[in-house]
Design a protein around this motif. Structure first.
Motif, PDB file in Angstrom:
ATOM      1  N   ALA A  17       6.146   9.214 -16.872  1.00 28.18           N
ATOM      2  CA  ALA A  17       5.283   8.972 -15.719  1.00 28.18           C
ATOM      3  C   ALA A  17       5.601   7.651 -15.013  1.00 28.18           C
ATOM      4  O   ALA A  17       5.724   7.609 -13.780  1.00 28.18           O
ATOM      5  N   PRO A  18       5.764   6.526 -15.745  1.00 25.24           N
ATOM      6  CA  PRO A  18       6.097   5.272 -15.045  1.00 25.24           C
ATOM      7  C   PRO A  18       7.409   5.340 -14.266  1.00 25.24           C
ATOM      8  O   PRO A  18       7.449   4.931 -13.091  1.00 25.24           O
ATOM      9  N   PRO A  19       8.513   5.855 -14.855  1.00 28.00           N
ATOM     10  CA  PRO A  19       9.740   5.958 -14.054  1.00 28.00           C
ATOM     11  C   PRO A  19       9.583   6.805 -12.795  1.00 28.00           C
ATOM     12  O   PRO A  19      10.132   6.468 -11.736  1.00 28.00           O
ATOM     13  N   MET A  20       8.831   7.893 -12.892  1.00 31.30           N
ATOM     14  CA  MET A  20       8.597   8.726 -11.707  1.00 31.30           C
ATOM     15  C   MET A  20       7.833   7.934 -10.650  1.00 31.30           C
ATOM     16  O   MET A  20       8.141   7.994  -9.451  1.00 31.30           O
ATOM     17  N   ALA A  21       6.841   7.162 -11.090  1.00 29.99           N
ATOM     18  CA  ALA A  21       6.062   6.345 -10.158  1.00 29.99           C
ATOM     19  C   ALA A  21       6.935   5.285  -9.498  1.00 29.99           C
ATOM     20  O   ALA A  21       6.843   5.046  -8.283  1.00 29.99           O
ATOM     21  N   TRP A  22       7.799   4.631 -10.289  1.00 32.03           N
ATOM     22  CA  TRP A  22       8.691   3.602  -9.722  1.00 32.03           C
ATOM     23  C   TRP A  22       9.625   4.197  -8.670  1.00 32.03           C
ATOM     24  O   TRP A  22       9.842   3.592  -7.614  1.00 32.03           O
ATOM     25  N   LEU A  23      10.169   5.356  -8.970  1.00 28.93           N
ATOM     26  CA  LEU A  23      11.106   5.995  -8.039  1.00 28.93           C
ATOM     27  C   LEU A  23      10.431   6.301  -6.704  1.00 28.93           C
ATOM     28  O   LEU A  23      10.985   6.016  -5.625  1.00 28.93           O
ATOM     29  N   LEU A  24       9.224   6.851  -6.767  1.00 36.38           N
ATOM     30  CA  LEU A  24       8.532   7.222  -5.536  1.00 36.38           C
ATOM     31  C   LEU A  24       8.012   6.009  -4.772  1.00 36.38           C
ATOM     32  O   LEU A  24       7.690   6.111  -3.586  1.00 36.38           O
ATOM     33  N   ALA A  25       7.948   4.861  -5.424  1.00 41.33           N
ATOM     34  CA  ALA A  25       7.616   3.614  -4.723  1.00 41.33           C
ATOM     35  C   ALA A  25       8.862   2.983  -4.113  1.00 41.33           C
ATOM     36  O   ALA A  25       8.816   2.411  -3.017  1.00 41.33           O
ATOM     37  N   ASP A  26       9.990   3.080  -4.817  1.00 49.28           N
ATOM     38  CA  ASP A  26      11.247   2.472  -4.349  1.00 49.28           C
ATOM     39  C   ASP A  26      11.714   3.067  -3.025  1.00 49.28           C
ATOM     40  O   ASP A  26      12.230   2.347  -2.150  1.00 49.28           O
ATOM     41  N   THR A  55       0.831  -1.206   0.000  1.00 49.02           N
ATOM     42  CA  THR A  55       0.000   0.000   0.000  1.00 49.02           C
ATOM     43  C   THR A  55       0.862   1.251   0.000  1.00 49.02           C
ATOM     44  O   THR A  55       0.572   2.224  -0.706  1.00 49.02           O
ATOM     45  N   VAL A  56       1.929   1.215   0.795  1.00 50.08           N
ATOM     46  CA  VAL A  56       2.848   2.359   0.850  1.00 50.08           C
ATOM     47  C   VAL A  56       3.467   2.606  -0.526  1.00 50.08           C
ATOM     48  O   VAL A  56       3.539   3.744  -1.009  1.00 50.08           O
ATOM     49  N   ALA A  57       3.920   1.511  -1.167  1.00 47.32           N
ATOM     50  CA  ALA A  57       4.523   1.637  -2.499  1.00 47.32           C
ATOM     51  C   ALA A  57       3.496   2.134  -3.516  1.00 47.32           C
ATOM     52  O   ALA A  57       3.806   2.968  -4.368  1.00 47.32           O
ATOM     53  N   GLY A  58       2.255   1.611  -3.398  1.00 48.88           N
ATOM     54  CA  GLY A  58       1.208   2.054  -4.303  1.00 48.88           C
ATOM     55  C   GLY A  58       0.928   3.541  -4.180  1.00 48.88           C
ATOM     56  O   GLY A  58       0.682   4.229  -5.178  1.00 48.88           O
ATOM     57  N   ALA A  59       0.989   4.054  -2.942  1.00 49.45           N
ATOM     58  CA  ALA A  59       0.780   5.491  -2.725  1.00 49.45           C
ATOM     59  C   ALA A  59       1.877   6.302  -3.405  1.00 49.45           C
ATOM     60  O   ALA A  59       1.615   7.357  -4.008  1.00 49.45           O
TER      61      ALA A  59
END
Length: 454
Positions: free
Chosen positions: A419-428, A389-393
């Motif tokens: 957009a996908p790379p930005m999302a991956w970074l903020l999940a990592d 859930t944290v990663a999804g946020a």
């Protein structure tokens, strides 16, 4: 109960051998939509391809959330299998089947109610909204079937068997391909024909994997009593499944906002990104497969209390997945254009340009998704599903941020591609923080075990 290789021998070798059938199975499962997209794009047209691609984010929201639940349901199966408690293996496996079926039926009803409002919410163009609705509303009937087949497959993997499900997915994909050709190309049933073909193939997959788990697999041995609803066990499994489901749901909300931004560029750009995202999903499979194998490895060894084996092995898996991400980046750049061209009867330069721009951005940042798969699946295998859930946020904030830049600040198409790379970074970032805190705990437990054995 037989000793599983995940609990002994070379961890890296065990994970790779276990992951290979998962990768092939994932490729075959992915072929449902991939084949639909190719046949619809070639034999129906650009608008139809855009319509099928347009429902991807909604499918991720509803279907992804449903399948996320099954990932959580079977975590206890891996734990008790590692602890060699065969009776509990059957108990948790049987409970997961009943819970998956019941929740799947409820989700079908809700999905049909909110289907068209969701299509409106993401700004689906008027010229394709009926096509999108026709396609997705048929697919929704397959949710319980998908949940069951994924649950059966997850049970099989939890007890260390990743090869047998592969056979059943080969059959179901073959059924999907043959029916697509008959219904779309020869009978001219358009997107509805593609959806019906996929629905029937879901049934075949659920039937075959179900027969294997309930009647053939000797590590499970489910009885009639195990297939009765046990509220206590069901609540325990749902508690684990909800955070995983929320991760899919939250991520998909971001994807729907992104789809709104994509839709603002018109059907041609939409078709280009649909083709590109399908190609990207193929090169995601090796990293995703290693992640799923890592979850099983970690889950079984956690049940067996092999804490040192978990800590030392995750480091090796981490570097292996990074290496694979580099190879997939290279592959993406080499095969992108030929594969994208499969979606068109005649080459459209604008579609090709949009696809290339997106895939170039993805290839530059693929290591970020490799990190995501390793950390998320490791924590999930340990039972810390809240991390999903944290990663999804984190992914949600990344996608929303990009969507806002495009829709309200006037940024161009290139911004969407990142957009996908930005999302991956903020999940990592949050996943790394959570994992490092848990790693210290397991190192301490491993040291205590070594001291007691001396």
């Amino acid at each position: 109960m037989k000793q599983n290789d995940m609990l002994k021998g070379s961890p890296t070798k065990s994970i790779i051998l276990f992951a290979l059938p998962i990768m092939i199975s994932s490729m075959l499962q992915y072929n449902y939509s991939f084949i639909d997209n190719i046949i619809v794009g070639r034999y129906v047209g650009t608008d139809a391809l855009a319509a099928v691609g347009n429902v991807g984010s909604i499918g991720g929201f509803i279907i992804g959330a449903s399948l996320g639940l099954t990932s959580g349901f079977t975590i206890p199966v891996a734990h008790v299998f590692g602890a060699r408690d065969k009776r509990k293996v059957a108990h948790y496996a049987g409970s997961s089947i009943i819970v998956a079926l019941l929740i799947g039926i409820v989700i079908v009803i809700v999905a049909h109610i909110i289907s068209r409002p969701l299509l409106r919410a993401i700004g689906t163009p008027n010229e394709i909204i009926d096509l999108s609705a026709s396609y997705i509303n048929i697919l929704y009937f397959g949710i319980p079937l998908q949940m069951l087949s994924n649950n059966f497959t997850a049970i099989s993997r939890a007890v260390g068997e990743s090869r047998k499900p592969l056979i059943y997915y080969v059959i179901s994909v073959f059924v999907n391909f043959v029916l697509d050709i008959i219904l779309v190309k020869h009978l001219g049933l358009g997107v509805e024909g593609a959806a019906v073909a996929t629905l029937i193939s879901y049934f075949v997959a659920a039937l075959l994997t179900g027969i294997y788990i309930i009647f053939i697999n000797k590590d499970v041995e489910i009885t009639k009593n195990d297939l009765r609803l046990n509220l206590k066990t069901a609540c325990e499994q749902i508690k684990l499944g909800i955070p995983v489901s929320l991760q899919f749901t939250i991520t998909s909300i971001g994807s729907m906002m992104m789809q709104s931004a994509i839709n603002s560029f018109g059907p041609v750009k939409m078709a280009g990104l649909t083709a590109a995202m399908r190609v990207e999903s193929i090169t995601n499979i090796p990293m995703s497969g290693l992640g799923v194998a890592t979850q099983t490895f970690v889950g079984q060894n956690y049940g067996a209390k092999n804490y040192q084996r978990i800590v030392s092995s995750v480091k090796k898996i981490f570097f292996l997945d990074l290496l694979v991400s580099v190879l997939m980046s290279i592959t993406l750049m080499l095969v992108a254009e030929p594969v994208v061209s499969l979606f068109m009867d005649e080459i459209n330069p604008e579609i090709m340009a949009a696809s290339k721009e997106y895939l170039t951005a993805i290839a530059q940042c693929y290591s970020l998704v490799a990190i995501l798969f390793v950390l998320r699946n490791t924590l999930q295998g340990l039972g810390f599903t809240y991390s999903n859930t944290v990663a999804g946020a984190g992914e949600l904030f990344g996608r929303i941020g990009i969507a806002m830049l495009v829709l309200h600040a006037g940024f161009g198409f290139k911004t969407i591609c990142y957009a996908p790379p930005m999302a991956w970074l903020l999940a990592d970032i949050p996943l790394a923080i959570i994992y490092l805190s848990k790693q210290r705990k397991f190192k301490k437990l491993a040291t205590e075990q070594q001291n007691l054995s001396c």
